[in-house]
Design a protein around this motif. Sequence first.
Motif, mmCIF file in Angstrom:
data_model
loop_
_atom_site.group_PDB
_atom_site.id
_atom_site.type_symbol
_atom_site.label_atom_id
_atom_site.label_comp_id
_atom_site.label_asym_id
_atom_site.label_seq_id
_atom_site.Cartn_x
_atom_site.Cartn_y
_atom_site.Cartn_z
ATOM 1 N N ASP A 12 0.843 -1.194 0.000
ATOM 2 C CA ASP A 12 0.000 0.000 0.000
ATOM 3 C C ASP A 12 0.880 1.245 0.000
ATOM 4 O O ASP A 12 1.779 1.373 0.834
ATOM 5 C CB ASP A 12 -0.918 0.011 1.225
ATOM 6 C CG ASP A 12 -1.911 -1.130 1.206
ATOM 7 O OD1 ASP A 12 -2.474 -1.416 0.129
ATOM 8 O OD2 ASP A 12 -2.131 -1.748 2.272
ATOM 9 N N ILE A 14 0.934 5.635 -0.395
ATOM 10 C CA ILE A 14 0.288 6.938 -0.486
ATOM 11 C C ILE A 14 1.295 7.844 -1.185
ATOM 12 O O ILE A 14 2.396 8.068 -0.684
ATOM 13 C CB ILE A 14 -0.112 7.479 0.898
ATOM 14 C CG1 ILE A 14 -1.139 6.547 1.533
ATOM 15 C CG2 ILE A 14 -0.658 8.902 0.773
ATOM 16 C CD1 ILE A 14 -1.536 6.900 2.938
ATOM 17 N N SER A 80 -10.263 9.293 -10.603
ATOM 18 C CA SER A 80 -10.100 8.616 -9.329
ATOM 19 C C SER A 80 -8.742 8.976 -8.745
ATOM 20 O O SER A 80 -7.797 9.263 -9.479
ATOM 21 C CB SER A 80 -10.186 7.093 -9.527
ATOM 22 O OG SER A 80 -9.980 6.431 -8.299
ATOM 23 N N LYS A 81 -8.643 8.931 -7.442
ATOM 24 C CA LYS A 81 -7.376 9.171 -6.757
ATOM 25 C C LYS A 81 -6.774 7.856 -6.270
ATOM 26 O O LYS A 81 -5.773 7.842 -5.577
ATOM 27 C CB LYS A 81 -7.587 10.104 -5.544
ATOM 28 C CG LYS A 81 -8.053 11.481 -5.945
ATOM 29 C CD LYS A 81 -6.935 12.250 -6.587
ATOM 30 C CE LYS A 81 -7.393 13.654 -6.908
ATOM 31 N NZ LYS A 81 -6.642 14.245 -7.991
ATOM 32 N N HIS A 82 -7.424 6.750 -6.620
ATOM 33 C CA HIS A 82 -6.955 5.429 -6.211
ATOM 34 C C HIS A 82 -6.676 4.592 -7.447
ATOM 35 O O HIS A 82 -7.430 4.622 -8.417
ATOM 36 C CB HIS A 82 -8.022 4.707 -5.373
ATOM 37 C CG HIS A 82 -8.388 5.431 -4.137
ATOM 38 N ND1 HIS A 82 -7.686 5.306 -2.971
ATOM 39 C CD2 HIS A 82 -9.380 6.317 -3.878
ATOM 40 C CE1 HIS A 82 -8.237 6.076 -2.040
ATOM 41 N NE2 HIS A 82 -9.268 6.705 -2.571
ATOM 42 N N GLN A 84 -4.376 0.795 -8.885
ATOM 43 C CA GLN A 84 -3.764 -0.464 -8.509
ATOM 44 C C GLN A 84 -2.914 -0.958 -9.679
ATOM 45 O O GLN A 84 -3.317 -0.854 -10.836
ATOM 46 C CB GLN A 84 -4.879 -1.460 -8.211
ATOM 47 C CG GLN A 84 -4.477 -2.691 -7.492
ATOM 48 C CD GLN A 84 -5.705 -3.533 -7.171
ATOM 49 O OE1 GLN A 84 -6.371 -4.014 -8.067
ATOM 50 N NE2 GLN A 84 -5.980 -3.705 -5.891
ATOM 51 N N ASN A 114 -1.358 -1.096 -4.230
ATOM 52 C CA ASN A 114 -2.465 -0.161 -4.088
ATOM 53 C C ASN A 114 -1.876 1.226 -3.905
ATOM 54 O O ASN A 114 -1.055 1.443 -3.017
ATOM 55 C CB ASN A 114 -3.325 -0.513 -2.865
ATOM 56 C CG ASN A 114 -4.026 -1.840 -3.035
ATOM 57 O OD1 ASN A 114 -4.641 -2.095 -4.056
ATOM 58 N ND2 ASN A 114 -3.916 -2.699 -2.037
ATOM 59 N N GLU A 116 -2.680 5.378 -3.565
ATOM 60 C CA GLU A 116 -3.624 6.472 -3.338
ATOM 61 C C GLU A 116 -2.872 7.779 -3.516
ATOM 62 O O GLU A 116 -1.767 7.946 -3.005
ATOM 63 C CB GLU A 116 -4.189 6.389 -1.919
ATOM 64 C CG GLU A 116 -5.130 7.517 -1.587
ATOM 65 C CD GLU A 116 -5.613 7.471 -0.148
ATOM 66 O OE1 GLU A 116 -6.080 8.527 0.326
ATOM 67 O OE2 GLU A 116 -5.525 6.416 0.503
#
Length: 182
Positions: A12, A14, A80-82, A84, A114, A116
């Motif tokens: 994950d 950011i 989108s801000k997400h 994968q 992932n 973000e």
Amino acid sequence: MVMSTTATITIDLILDRHNTRDVLRAILDAILFHRLFGTVKPKTREVLGVTMPGVSDSEMEKLIEEKVDAFWREIEKGRSKHGQIVVTFSEKRPKKSWFQVYDEDVPWEQWIINAEMRQPRDHDRQDFDTALSNTLTKAIQTMLSHTSSDRGRTAVPLITKAAGISPFPVRIAVRIGDVEVG
């Protein structure tokens, strides 16, 4: 028929606009470094003070660049801000149908990144970069612990052909929202 279970490793992240491309390139490069079993010429990449391993191979570098660019273009569109990025390693197995025998790709390992997107305020930049640097260090530790673990070693199928940089098919998919792009 043998049922296989696909090992899944999740990372994950950011990210912000400033470091997205470098971080994603470095993560993909490091995953490939740990999972390509052909003759690999190693390289390193410095990202936010973290030395990341990589593979010096024009074909793999081009693939990484294409996928990172596809991710970036879709994020830039702002839907989108997400997102994968999924790296799948598989093996070719013969499969029989009514009239023919053909090879099918059977996944044995997936790496799910992932991501973000956030935009830190100027006064939060140092904390943001430090947190991302720590995340990169943790990602490398995850790669090392998985690939050297019993589960990580037994996930790798028997290598029967040693042609090229990888004896196994590698697929990198980019998803923004629920849509595969690039």
